[in-house]
Write a protein that holds these residues in place. Structure first.
Motif, PDB file in Angstrom:
ATOM      1  N   ASP A   1       0.454  -1.253   0.014  1.00 46.37           N
ATOM      2  CA  ASP A   1       0.142   0.158  -0.222  1.00 46.37           C
ATOM      3  C   ASP A   1       0.711   1.206  -0.439  1.00 46.37           C
TER       4      ASP A   1
ATOM      5  N   ASP B   1       0.378  -6.067  -8.254  1.00 46.32           N
ATOM      6  CA  ASP B   1      -0.148  -4.433  -8.473  1.00 46.32           C
ATOM      7  C   ASP B   1       0.957  -3.863  -9.396  1.00 46.32           C
TER       8      ASP B   1
ATOM      9  N   ALA C   1       2.299   1.280  -3.292  1.00 50.77           N
ATOM     10  CA  ALA C   1       1.235   2.390  -4.677  1.00 50.77           C
ATOM     11  C   ALA C   1       1.368   3.720  -4.190  1.00 50.77           C
TER      12      ALA C   1
ATOM     13  N   SER D   1       1.262  -9.681  -3.262  1.00 50.65           N
ATOM     14  CA  SER D   1       0.771  -8.730  -3.503  1.00 50.65           C
ATOM     15  C   SER D   1       1.467  -7.345  -4.390  1.00 50.65           C
TER      16      SER D   1
END
Length: 614
Positions: free
Chosen positions: A429, A578, A432, A574
């Motif tokens: 996260d 992404d 990103a 993950s």
């Protein structure tokens, strides 16, 4: 007289709220009032922990007689340079036409349109040697405005044209350096070394942490960088009680510091001492890093987890405001004293530097409390300094946010901090969110030959009066906005493989390549990034699983160069999902920690024995 500063975000402005001067904050209202009254504008720029700003406030701005003269003939604007860095940079550029002695407080006289026609720094209350008193300066400026208006306006127009020409020249691109020119820059720095006391040049002497990080990034400069850090750690520049470093020393032997302690200095020095420890395993480097991290967490951390901008050099002892006395006291004596005030203003870009340093140091030294401090600061900024459209807030104080426009410094600094958290804690996260910030800056460009722009644009008052600088590539004590955002783009390339990030980083550094090589003390962060761009940066991904019986992760904690990312198997999946292609197919072989060493996404066979990494 209206008190317009009492509710300001900036503690610096609040400290001037009770002056007899009729201050305006920065904004269009002040210039509209000057136009209505047909009087010149005084723009006084400083910051909360600036010693000479305090001195001028006591000597001149608190003088009722001087204030009456000033209020009658001028509109006065007070600016916090940390809240409005674009304003500061623009008027510093203008001031260079009138004085070579630049610094703060910066005292600028401008037309009703905000165009500078005279400037200086500190002015004393009475004439001293060849320096006029502040009252004499006001009289001379008013005389010029009243009797030679056409000349004043013409000079102001010439300054604007000079700023425009300098801004265009500053964005002229050149080729990026190869290893040989970078090593020549190291040799230039070696020629500036003070071989007796360490550091560079004579007095005043600054720590210039970006230069030290550049030196540590080059084999040719690593010994010089390490030697300088060791000298500083043993010098009066470091507070042995609370651990932080002061802004600069007034003597060549690092003695008699100016005692303000800045967030950016300490964040960057924490990073430098971490790298020095990774290179040398030296106890002095570990001690210095531990002291800085402790200072950040105890003195500088605010409610909510973010970090304050600075701590003052002055404090009140026995009813008298004095500089440095608190820092001369022992630990026991300090407990009986009121500490110097902290400027609690939270700046996005500077907090990004602290997040990055704490995240990397927390990983290197295996200090989960430092990593947690970085996490809390990042969460505060993502929650409080990021708007719904993804753009950033420049500054906040307690529950209020500033009207100042966020700059590239904020986007690059926060993106860099988030990427450091992502690679040391495995948080996709954060990666990103950093990518979103860099994408916004790329979408806001190009600005001339520069691929990045500040999302939301630049300060509207500066745009309106022609004083805006297109791109400010200058740096010294900490990375410029241009370098910060380019460095984040380069890291994103190493994680994603998307060439547009690499291209943007290279184009950005092309703007400063020529001046950086000629003046390395002023472009340390840019040179560090250009060094990474000149070499094929090693990308190391470690996928953790089970017990680290062979000490692979422990060995990776000691790596001071290249990109290092440590993730679990689930986190690697993950990241890959992404769009962070470096993590594609990375697994812990046979459920043991496994390292993948790559260059430009070409990877060697995975290894589990730390000896194989060497």
């Amino acid at each position: 007289m209206a008190n317009r500063l009492a509710s300001a975000i900036s503690p610096y402005l609040r400290s001037h709220a009770d002056n007899p001067v009729d201050w305006f904050p920065w904004g269009p209202d002040a210039f509209a009032e000057a136009e209505r009254r047909d009087v010149p504008v005084l723009i006084s720029i400083g910051y909360a922990t600036c010693h000479w700003c305090h001195v001028m406030a006591r000597e001149s701005f608190s003088d009722p007689e001087l204030a009456a003269y000033l209020n009658e003939r001028f509109v006065a604007i007070k600016v916090d340079r940390e809240e409005y860095p674009e304003v500061d940079a623009s008027y510093l550029s203008a001031a260079s036409a009138f004085t070579g002695n630049l610094g703060w407080p910066l005292t600028v006289f401008a037309t009703t349109r905000g165009r500078a026609f005279f400037a200086g720094t500190y002015f004393p209350p009475v004439p001293v040697a060849d320096r006029a008193s502040f009252h004499q300066v006001l009289e001379a400026v008013w005389d010029a405005w009243s009797t030679r208006r056409a000349e004043v306006e013409d000079n102001a127009a010439k300054v604007v044209e000079a700023i425009r020409a300098a801004s265009a020249a500053a964005t002229a691109a050149s080729d990026l350096p190869s290893a040989a020119p970078l090593d020549r820059a190291v040799d230039l720095l070696a020629g500036f070394e003070d071989e007796e006391f360490g550091g560079f040049g004579g007095a005043p002497k600054f720590p210039i942490a970006p230069v030290l990080r550049f030196l540590l990034s080059r084999d040719r400069g690593a010994d010089l960088g390490t030697r300088t850090l060791e000298r500083m750690a043993a010098s009066p520049l470091r507070d042995p009680v609370e651990g932080g470093f002061f802004r600069y020393a007034t003597r060549r032997d690092w003695g008699e510091p100016h005692y303000e302690r800045m967030l950016y200095d300490n964040a960057l020095l924490l990073d430098a001492y971490t790298r020095a420890w990774q290179r040398t395993d030296a106890g002095w480097a570990a001690t210095a890093a531990d002291g800085i991290a402790g200072f950040l967490q105890t003195v500088m951390r605010r409610a909510g987890g973010a970090f304050a901008s600075a701590q003052d050099s002055e404090s009140v002892i026995d009813g008298v405001r004095v500089e440095g006395r608190y820092y001369a006291a022992t630990a026991e004596e300090r407990r009986m004293l009121e500490p110097p005030a902290v400027d609690g203003k939270v700046l996005t870009g500077w907090n990004g530097l602290a997040i990055a340093a704490l995240a990397r140091a927390g990983f290197a030294f295996d200090r989960s409390d430092w990593s947690a401090a970085a996490r809390r600061a990042a969460d505060f900024l993502l929650d409080r300094h990021r708007r719904p459209d993804g753009t950033l807030v420049r500054a906040s104080l307690d529950d209020r946010t500033s009207d100042a426009f966020a700059t590239l410094e904020d986007y690059g600094g926060l993106a860099g901090g988030l990427l450091a958290l992502a690679t040391t804690t495995g948080s996709v996260d954060d990666a990103a969110a950093a990518r979103d910030l860099v994408d916004l800056a790329i979408a806001a460009g190009p600005v001339g030959t520069e691929p990045f722009g500040a999302p939301g644009g630049s300060d509207p008052v500066l745009d309106g009066n022609g004083m805006a600088i297109r791109i400010d590539p200058s740096e010294g004590a900490y990375p410029s906005g241009l370098t910060s955002i380019a460095a984040a783009a380069h890291t994103l390339y190493l994680l994603t493989g998307e060439r547009r990030y690499e291209r943007a980083a290279r184009e950005g550094m092309g703007v400063v390549a020529a001046p950086a090589l000629d003046n390395p003390t002023a472009f340390g962060a840019a040179l560090e990034l250009m060094s990474a761009l000149a070499d094929e940066t090693e990308q190391l991904v470690v996928v953790t699983e089970g017990e680290d019986s062979l000490g692979l992760v422990a060995a990776v904690r000691r790596r001071a160069s290249g990109l290092v990312a440590v993730v679990t198997g689930a986190q690697a999946m993950s990241f890959a999902a992404d769009g962070f292609d470096l993590f594609e197919g990375r697994i812990a072989v046979d459920a043991h920690p496994t390292a993948y060493a790559c260059r430009d996404f070409v990877c060697r066979m995975p290894v589990q024995n730390p000896a194989a990494l060497r």
